[in-house]
Design an enzyme around this catalytic site. Structure first.
Site, mmCIF file in Angstrom:
data_model
loop_
_atom_site.group_PDB
_atom_site.id
_atom_site.type_symbol
_atom_site.label_atom_id
_atom_site.label_comp_id
_atom_site.label_asym_id
_atom_site.label_seq_id
_atom_site.Cartn_x
_atom_site.Cartn_y
_atom_site.Cartn_z
ATOM 1 N N HIS A 1 -3.486 7.061 2.449
ATOM 2 C CA HIS A 1 -3.910 5.512 2.134
ATOM 3 C C HIS A 1 -5.304 5.127 2.608
ATOM 4 O O HIS A 1 -5.562 5.336 3.488
ATOM 5 C CB HIS A 1 -2.906 4.430 2.370
ATOM 6 C CG HIS A 1 -3.065 2.975 1.991
ATOM 7 N ND1 HIS A 1 -3.684 2.847 0.784
ATOM 8 C CD2 HIS A 1 -3.552 1.672 2.833
ATOM 9 C CE1 HIS A 1 -4.054 1.637 0.577
ATOM 10 N NE2 HIS A 1 -4.112 1.150 1.734
ATOM 11 N N ASN B 1 -9.971 -0.468 -0.284
ATOM 12 C CA ASN B 1 -8.651 -0.401 -0.469
ATOM 13 C C ASN B 1 -8.070 -1.043 -1.476
ATOM 14 O O ASN B 1 -8.117 -2.196 -1.863
ATOM 15 C CB ASN B 1 -8.261 -1.219 0.637
ATOM 16 C CG ASN B 1 -6.573 -1.207 1.048
ATOM 17 O OD1 ASN B 1 -5.855 -0.898 0.216
ATOM 18 N ND2 ASN B 1 -6.007 -1.748 2.163
ATOM 19 N N CYS C 1 0.734 -1.069 0.043
ATOM 20 C CA CYS C 1 0.102 -0.092 0.230
ATOM 21 C C CYS C 1 0.857 1.265 0.023
ATOM 22 O O CYS C 1 0.457 2.472 -0.215
ATOM 23 C CB CYS C 1 -0.946 -0.001 1.038
ATOM 24 S SG CYS C 1 -2.094 -1.545 1.448
HETATM 25 N N1 COA Z 1 -18.767 -8.881 8.752
HETATM 26 C C1 COA Z 1 -19.390 -9.087 9.786
HETATM 27 N N2 COA Z 1 -18.515 -9.530 10.952
HETATM 28 C C2 COA Z 1 -17.080 -9.369 10.801
HETATM 29 C C3 COA Z 1 -16.476 -9.225 9.291
HETATM 30 C C4 COA Z 1 -17.450 -8.943 8.513
HETATM 31 N N3 COA Z 1 -17.117 -8.678 6.911
HETATM 32 N N4 COA Z 1 -15.202 -9.362 9.429
HETATM 33 C C5 COA Z 1 -14.895 -9.640 10.954
HETATM 34 N N5 COA Z 1 -16.353 -9.845 11.574
HETATM 35 C C6 COA Z 1 -16.262 -10.064 13.025
HETATM 36 C C7 COA Z 1 -15.292 -11.009 13.573
HETATM 37 O O1 COA Z 1 -15.324 -12.288 13.064
HETATM 38 C C8 COA Z 1 -15.335 -10.770 14.810
HETATM 39 O O2 COA Z 1 -16.191 -11.502 15.307
HETATM 40 P P1 COA Z 1 -16.091 -12.092 16.947
HETATM 41 O O3 COA Z 1 -15.978 -11.071 17.786
HETATM 42 O O4 COA Z 1 -17.114 -12.869 17.200
HETATM 43 O O5 COA Z 1 -14.950 -12.993 16.961
HETATM 44 C C9 COA Z 1 -15.798 -9.155 15.008
HETATM 45 O O6 COA Z 1 -16.425 -8.860 13.760
HETATM 46 C C10 COA Z 1 -14.717 -8.283 15.343
HETATM 47 O O7 COA Z 1 -13.578 -8.461 14.262
HETATM 48 P P2 COA Z 1 -12.528 -7.511 14.805
HETATM 49 O O8 COA Z 1 -11.299 -8.153 13.652
HETATM 50 O O9 COA Z 1 -12.132 -7.251 15.936
HETATM 51 O O10 COA Z 1 -12.949 -6.318 13.983
HETATM 52 P P3 COA Z 1 -12.188 -4.735 13.966
HETATM 53 O O11 COA Z 1 -12.834 -3.727 14.455
HETATM 54 O O12 COA Z 1 -10.707 -4.856 14.234
HETATM 55 O O13 COA Z 1 -12.460 -4.515 12.115
HETATM 56 C C11 COA Z 1 -10.954 -4.761 10.246
HETATM 57 C C12 COA Z 1 -11.777 -5.458 11.485
HETATM 58 C C13 COA Z 1 -10.133 -5.494 9.171
HETATM 59 C C14 COA Z 1 -11.975 -3.952 9.387
HETATM 60 C C15 COA Z 1 -10.014 -3.735 10.945
HETATM 61 O O14 COA Z 1 -9.300 -4.425 11.987
HETATM 62 C C16 COA Z 1 -9.046 -3.229 10.058
HETATM 63 O O15 COA Z 1 -9.497 -2.278 9.029
HETATM 64 N N6 COA Z 1 -7.690 -3.324 10.002
HETATM 65 C C17 COA Z 1 -6.736 -2.875 9.367
HETATM 66 C C18 COA Z 1 -6.756 -3.483 8.049
HETATM 67 C C19 COA Z 1 -5.816 -3.030 7.053
HETATM 68 O O16 COA Z 1 -5.580 -1.746 6.959
HETATM 69 N N7 COA Z 1 -5.237 -3.749 6.082
HETATM 70 C C20 COA Z 1 -4.458 -3.227 5.136
HETATM 71 C C21 COA Z 1 -3.214 -2.566 5.675
HETATM 72 S S1 COA Z 1 -2.851 -1.507 4.292
#
Ligand code: COA
Length: 325
Positions: A252, A282, A113
């Site tokens: 980003h 993204n 990214c």
């Molecule tokens: N729909 C519904 N529920 C979802 C889901 C979806 N698409 N994806 C994950 N969940 C669930 C998980 O299974 C988890 O359930 P649980 O509590 O029963 O285990 C719950 O939602 C919370 O998951 P969590 O990973 O803690 O959510 P979060 O608030 O951290 O959000 C992201 C997840 C991926 C959106 C977030 O962590 C993120 O954006 N991270 C950075 C990713 C990134 O930037 N990547 C590229 C780098 S350039």
């Protein structure tokens, strides 16, 4: 010291739109979850047979037109991508051929990214040293080709697209500072385990879905906020500027909450942050340059403005760049 700046910008987003409602039919998710956790409403996907270089060429043609240059004026092409057309040759070679940019030395770089910022910095150095005059710097991705459409943790996040910038010597303004960073101890947070020399494609790698993106979202989230804020401060300091001097930040576009937390850390109001994550998700290396292109075309950036580009991604890698427009 030569002043190097962006003299043209272009973008290309494939036609097909995948909405959160469409995703609800594919995995156990909801529009409400995706919108509140990420800020994404829809993303673009390529048509069957459409590859990264196809998107890159269309963005490049628009950038060349914007810069009032012809393909033969370009003597350097750098494509930042983690989804090349093929493992080799470089996607930049396909782009050179399709554009008819016969005079351009062409190669790819892989910095996820932050790829556009890495490529921009490399091109700036070459032009400053006098090796090349006009560089085409492209961020292009077909992330849909490496997305696991059965994994709700990742498939809601990514999209396809391309953006391109033409870099050249300018009379006023230009790039004031660039800053790049890497932390190879965290490669395991975001990666594609299969398909390379570590785990070549095999029946086993396929059955374990190893050729798709694997991500630890939570850990990345926290690192992204801290690292993007500190990269911004480092690049600003190198340009002898402060946060209050910034007119617009082009971050980003990985997650709306990451961007807003970073802005809060820097004490920047939301009006100074450009966002297109709602429309495209993204797009890795294509995100920052596409957002910059849209911000300029929408009149959000005016001559003399101070613009901060700031990116973070798998590697970990990050970069920030201060430009006087
Ligand atoms: N729909 C519904 N529920 C979802 C889901 C979806 N698409 N994806 C994950 N969940 C669930 C998980 O299974 C988890 O359930 P649980 O509590 O029963 O285990 C719950 O939602 C919370 O998951 P969590 O990973 O803690 O959510 P979060 O608030 O951290 O959000 C992201 C997840 C991926 C959106 C977030 O962590 C993120 O954006 N991270 C950075 C990713 C990134 O930037 N990547 C590229 C780098 S350039």
């Amino acid at each position: 010291m030569k002043k190097i700046g962006i003299i043209g910008l272009g973008k290309f987003l494939p036609k097909k739109v995948l909405t959160n409602a469409d995703l609800e039919k594919m995995v156990d998710t909801s529009d409400e979850w995706i919108t509140t956790r990420t800020g994404i409403k829809k993303r673009r996907l390529v048509a069957k047979g459409e590859a990264t270089s196809d998107l890159a060429v269309k963005a490049a043609e628009e950038a060349l037109k914007d810069a009032k240059l012809k393909p033969l004026d370009i003597d350097l092409i750098i494509v930042a991508t983690i989804t090349p057309d093929m493992p080799f040759p470089a996607t930049a070679c396909f782009v050179q051929e399709k554009l008819g940019a016969k005079n351009a030395v062409s190669f790819d770089i892989s910095a996820a990214c932050a790829g556009f910022l890495y490529a921009l910095t490399i091109a700036q150095q070459f032009i400053a040293r006098g090796n090349y005059r006009n560089a085409l710097v492209i961020g292009a991705e077909v992330l849909s080709s490496v997305t696991d459409w059965q994994d709700r943790n990742t498939c809601v996040l990514f999209g396809d697209g391309a953006g391109a910038a033409v870099l050249s010597e300018v009379k006023s303004g230009g790039i004031l500072s660039t800053y790049l960073g890497t932390d190879g101890s965290k490669t395991g947070l975001l990666f594609i385990p299969g398909g390379g020399s570590r785990n070549p494609v095999s029946r086993e790698s396929m059955s374990h879905r190893m050729h798709y993106i694997k991500m630890q979202g939570n850990e990345l989230f926290k690192l992204a906020v801290t690292i993007m804020a500190s990269a911004a401060q480092t690049a600003l300091k190198a340009a002898n500027l402060e946060c209050k001097d910034i007119d617009l930040v082009i971050p980003h576009q990985a997650n709306m909450r990451i961007i807003m937390a970073m802005a809060k850390k820097l004490g920047l109001p939301k009006e100074k942050i450009y966002l297109n994550i709602d429309r495209y998700g993204n797009m890795s290396s294509a995100s920052t340059v596409t957002a910059l292109c849209e911000a300029v075309k929408e009149g959000r950036i005016q001559k003399g403005d101070i613009v901060l580009l700031d990116a973070f991604g798998a590697g970990l890698v990050w970069g920030a760049c201060v430009i006087k427009w």
